[in-house]
Design a protein around this motif. Sequence first.
Motif, short mmCIF file in Angstrom:
data_model
loop_
_atom_site.label_atom_id
_atom_site.label_comp_id
_atom_site.label_asym_id
_atom_site.label_seq_id
_atom_site.Cartn_x
_atom_site.Cartn_y
_atom_site.Cartn_z
N THR A 93 -29.87 -13.85 -26.78
CA THR A 93 -30.51 -14.80 -27.70
C THR A 93 -31.19 -14.11 -28.86
O THR A 93 -31.36 -14.71 -29.93
N GLY A 94 -31.62 -12.86 -28.67
CA GLY A 94 -32.36 -12.16 -29.72
C GLY A 94 -33.80 -12.63 -29.86
O GLY A 94 -34.51 -12.19 -30.76
N LYS A 95 -34.26 -13.51 -28.96
CA LYS A 95 -35.62 -14.05 -29.05
C LYS A 95 -36.60 -13.34 -28.12
O LYS A 95 -37.79 -13.63 -28.13
N PHE A 96 -36.10 -12.40 -27.33
CA PHE A 96 -36.95 -11.77 -26.32
C PHE A 96 -36.75 -10.26 -26.31
O PHE A 96 -35.67 -9.75 -26.64
N ILE A 97 -37.80 -9.55 -25.89
CA ILE A 97 -37.66 -8.15 -25.49
C ILE A 97 -37.52 -8.21 -23.98
O ILE A 97 -38.49 -8.48 -23.25
N VAL A 98 -36.32 -8.02 -23.50
CA VAL A 98 -36.03 -8.24 -22.09
C VAL A 98 -36.26 -6.96 -21.31
O VAL A 98 -35.60 -5.93 -21.56
N LEU A 99 -37.19 -7.00 -20.39
CA LEU A 99 -37.48 -5.85 -19.54
C LEU A 99 -36.61 -5.91 -18.30
O LEU A 99 -35.98 -6.92 -18.01
N GLY A 100 -36.56 -4.81 -17.57
CA GLY A 100 -35.76 -4.77 -16.36
C GLY A 100 -36.23 -5.81 -15.36
O GLY A 100 -37.41 -6.21 -15.36
N GLU A 101 -35.32 -6.24 -14.51
CA GLU A 101 -35.71 -7.17 -13.45
C GLU A 101 -36.76 -6.50 -12.56
O GLU A 101 -36.92 -5.28 -12.56
N LYS A 225 -19.36 -19.70 -11.52
CA LYS A 225 -19.22 -20.37 -12.81
C LYS A 225 -20.34 -21.40 -13.01
O LYS A 225 -20.86 -21.56 -14.12
N ALA A 226 -20.70 -22.09 -11.93
CA ALA A 226 -21.80 -23.05 -12.02
C ALA A 226 -23.12 -22.33 -12.28
O ALA A 226 -23.99 -22.83 -13.02
N ILE A 227 -23.29 -21.14 -11.68
CA ILE A 227 -24.48 -20.33 -11.94
C ILE A 227 -24.58 -20.01 -13.42
O ILE A 227 -25.65 -20.12 -14.04
N GLU A 228 -23.46 -19.61 -14.03
CA GLU A 228 -23.47 -19.28 -15.46
C GLU A 228 -23.95 -20.46 -16.30
O GLU A 228 -24.75 -20.30 -17.22
N ASP A 229 -23.45 -21.66 -15.97
CA ASP A 229 -23.85 -22.82 -16.77
C ASP A 229 -25.31 -23.19 -16.51
O ASP A 229 -26.03 -23.57 -17.43
N ALA A 230 -25.77 -23.06 -15.25
CA ALA A 230 -27.17 -23.36 -14.93
C ALA A 230 -28.10 -22.41 -15.68
O ALA A 230 -29.12 -22.82 -16.24
N VAL A 231 -27.74 -21.13 -15.72
CA VAL A 231 -28.55 -20.15 -16.44
C VAL A 231 -28.54 -20.44 -17.94
O VAL A 231 -29.56 -20.32 -18.61
N ALA A 232 -27.38 -20.84 -18.46
CA ALA A 232 -27.29 -21.18 -19.89
C ALA A 232 -28.25 -22.32 -20.22
O ALA A 232 -28.95 -22.27 -21.25
N GLN A 233 -28.30 -23.34 -19.37
CA GLN A 233 -29.24 -24.44 -19.58
C GLN A 233 -30.68 -23.93 -19.54
O GLN A 233 -31.52 -24.32 -20.37
N ALA A 234 -30.98 -23.06 -18.56
CA ALA A 234 -32.34 -22.55 -18.39
C ALA A 234 -32.77 -21.72 -19.59
O ALA A 234 -33.90 -21.85 -20.09
N VAL A 235 -31.87 -20.88 -20.11
CA VAL A 235 -32.20 -20.03 -21.25
C VAL A 235 -32.41 -20.88 -22.50
O VAL A 235 -33.33 -20.64 -23.29
N GLU A 236 -31.57 -21.89 -22.68
CA GLU A 236 -31.74 -22.80 -23.82
C GLU A 236 -33.10 -23.47 -23.75
O GLU A 236 -33.81 -23.58 -24.76
N TRP A 237 -33.50 -23.89 -22.56
CA TRP A 237 -34.80 -24.53 -22.37
C TRP A 237 -35.93 -23.53 -22.64
O TRP A 237 -36.94 -23.87 -23.28
N LEU A 238 -35.77 -22.29 -22.17
CA LEU A 238 -36.79 -21.26 -22.39
C LEU A 238 -37.05 -21.04 -23.88
O LEU A 238 -38.20 -20.96 -24.32
N VAL A 239 -35.98 -20.96 -24.65
CA VAL A 239 -36.11 -20.75 -26.10
C VAL A 239 -36.84 -21.92 -26.74
O VAL A 239 -37.66 -21.74 -27.65
N GLU A 240 -36.58 -23.13 -26.26
CA GLU A 240 -37.22 -24.32 -26.82
C GLU A 240 -38.73 -24.32 -26.57
O GLU A 240 -39.48 -24.97 -27.30
N GLN A 241 -39.21 -23.60 -25.55
CA GLN A 241 -40.64 -23.57 -25.22
C GLN A 241 -41.43 -22.59 -26.09
O GLN A 241 -42.67 -22.65 -26.13
#
Length: 333
Positions: A93-101, A225-241
């Motif tokens: 997304t380019g909106k985060f500095i993503v640290l290791g898990e 494949k469902a995991i990929e779409d669920a994560v895509a929804q979650a990341v989109e929501w995260l950016v909106e916050q």
Amino acid sequence: MRSCRPTTGVAPSPNGSRPAAPFVGGQGTMHRAIKIILIAIALSALATSLAAETGGLRYTITVSKFENRAGWHGRWDLGDAWGLVMTDMLQQTGKFIVLGETDMRYEAMAEQDLAASGRTAQGRKTPATGQMTPAQLLVKGAITHVQDSTAGGGGGVRIKGFRVGGKKGKAEVNATVQIVDSTTGQVVASTSVVATSQSRAARIGYSGRNFGGDVGGFKNDNVGKAIEDAVAQAVEWLVEQLPGIPWTGTVALVKNGKVYVNRGSREGVPVGQVFVVGTADVIRDPDTGEILDESINEIARVRADEVREKLSICSVISGDASKVQRGMAVHLP
């Protein structure tokens, strides 16, 4: 000699060549293409809006392993796959500095502890304690439901021995996602997502990188494949916050009329960015010590004249420059 090739019922063109055969299923493909284009346009508008509200500045974030409360077990670990895909999508997304898990950060700390014990060779490259980037935001949650239906089949078109199209299995994944403020431990926002294997993470234009290791096989699995779409929804929501989450910094140094702020190009600070500098008033609950509110008493405004990776060198453009001190809070106007 007469040709042995069967005729197709399509008349040749005047130059002797035959026209291309009509594309089978073209209308459905066109509809899908139009849908993807419309999604891309909507996301582009969303990104532009968010960039205006947050100034394009980035937040440090890390992903905790999601709990598997669905009771699903397969050839790969559900929580590991979620964390791997979410970390990658957040980075894209380019909106985060993503640290290791979280587990990766613990491994890094263990390596630092080993080096500090004196049992390893010492040098400039030796891992040092006290250097890890802290996360402002934590992402955690749980996968609450998984339904995998691979029954069905048939239909489609057979081309040279291969069947294209037709019915496919379908999987559904439900998850709860939370954003946690690392300073207070409070849940800033939460949501639930429901996704299926047929969506293919089209929401954020996920590049679908190849993954190896123990979770590499999830990409060929309906649940994966469902995991990929669920994560895509979650990341989109995260950016909106993000517009509702304060972006802050601190004055690291005041020297020769310049104010050094501990945020730089890594955090997305551009040259010309204006900051408010002042003292922070924090109101705490006398019973629990919890932060109830925080405001800033503006002392001055500064503008970034030079931006380095981890800091910005600023000049005071308004207010009392003599009162700006190291440790003061830095906020967006």
